[in-house]
Scaffold this active site. Structure first.
Site, short mmCIF file in Angstrom:
data_model
loop_
_atom_site.label_atom_id
_atom_site.label_comp_id
_atom_site.label_asym_id
_atom_site.label_seq_id
_atom_site.Cartn_x
_atom_site.Cartn_y
_atom_site.Cartn_z
N THR A 6 0.77 -1.33 -0.29
CA THR A 6 0.39 -0.36 0.08
C THR A 6 1.37 1.32 0.12
O THR A 6 1.50 1.70 -0.84
CB THR A 6 -1.02 0.03 0.76
OG1 THR A 6 -0.47 -0.52 2.78
CG2 THR A 6 -2.12 -0.74 0.52
N LYS A 39 8.44 -3.29 1.77
CA LYS A 39 8.28 -2.31 0.90
C LYS A 39 9.33 -1.85 0.54
O LYS A 39 9.18 -0.69 -0.76
CB LYS A 39 7.08 -1.99 0.56
CG LYS A 39 5.81 -2.46 1.27
CD LYS A 39 4.72 -2.24 1.67
CE LYS A 39 3.61 -3.22 2.00
NZ LYS A 39 3.00 -2.26 2.00
N GLY A 51 10.84 2.59 -2.94
CA GLY A 51 9.99 2.19 -2.54
C GLY A 51 8.60 1.50 -3.27
O GLY A 51 8.61 2.65 -3.95
N SER A 130 -2.30 3.45 -1.65
CA SER A 130 -3.84 3.71 -1.18
C SER A 130 -3.93 4.96 0.25
O SER A 130 -4.89 4.76 -0.23
CB SER A 130 -3.95 2.19 -0.09
OG SER A 130 -4.09 1.14 -1.36
N SER A 162 -1.62 5.39 7.91
CA SER A 162 -2.00 4.01 9.21
C SER A 162 -3.13 3.96 9.71
O SER A 162 -4.38 3.47 10.10
CB SER A 162 -0.95 3.22 9.11
OG SER A 162 -1.08 4.09 10.91
#
Length: 200
Positions: A6, A39, A51, A130, A162
């Site tokens: 994400t 990532k 990333g 996202s 987050s």
């Protein structure tokens, strides 16, 4: 069912560029498949960091092709990115990759997409994935209104994302590059212990 990684956030400030990413991989739209995915990576002998976000399979394909270009063009980040974009657009048997990547060396910060776009972000702050918009808004505010360094801003922006985005968690990994960079996520090199015989 597709697996997706994400959110990635990058900040360039005072000669240091930090790229931070969370650890969540989502299966479909509702299942958390993994919490500790990595990532954010260092490539080209540690001189380049990147990333990725999007489809995990496509992201790895994009990363592998980019690393190949870096090796071909002696680590020239901009040249490698442009050549990769041109290759992708002219590849008739290939397909558009459902992934994006942020990459940086000590001088340049770029966003690359699987559709062949290369973008140099304004003000040295960018985010993808996202939760990218949440992370970008947080990073810009922290960049403009605080004295935090690049890594601190990137980490805090991911933490804020987050708390809002269900596809992003707070298992954050960050890599830095630049003259004053300190890589807190990279294990220290092992030191050789001297024996009594060697000490003599």
């Amino acid at each position: 069912m597709e697996f997706r990684g994400t959110t990635i956030c990058a900040v360039k400030k005072k000669g240091v560029t930090a790229i931070a990413g969370d650890g969540q991989v989502t299966m479909g739209e509702s299942v958390i498949f993994k919490n500790t995915a990595v990532k954010v990576r260092r490539i080209y002998g540690g001189k380049v960091i990147l990333g990725f976000a999007g489809s995990v399979t496509d992201a790895f394909a994009l990363t592998e092709r980019f690393e190949g270009m870096l090796n071909k063009f002696g680590g020239n980040l901009m040249r490698s990115a442009v050549e990769l974009a041109e290759l992708w657009r002219s590849d008739k048997v290939g397909r558009k990759l459902d992934a994006m990547m942020i990459t940086a060396d000590e001088n340049t910060l770029l966003i690359l997409s699987g559709t062949g776009e290369v973008i140099e972000p304004d003000e040295g702050v960018c985010a993808i994935g996202s939760g990218g918009n949440y992370a970008l808004a947080a990073a810009r505010a922290l960049f403009q209104e605080t004295d935090y360094d690049a890594e601190t801003i990137a980490r805090k922006a991911l933490k804020i994302a987050s708390e809002i985005c269900v596809f992003t968690n707070d298992n954050i990994r960050c890599e830095t590059v630049g003259e004053n960079a300190v890589n807190t996520d990279t294990p220290p090199a092992k030191t050789k212990k001297c024996t009594k015989k060697e000490d003599k």
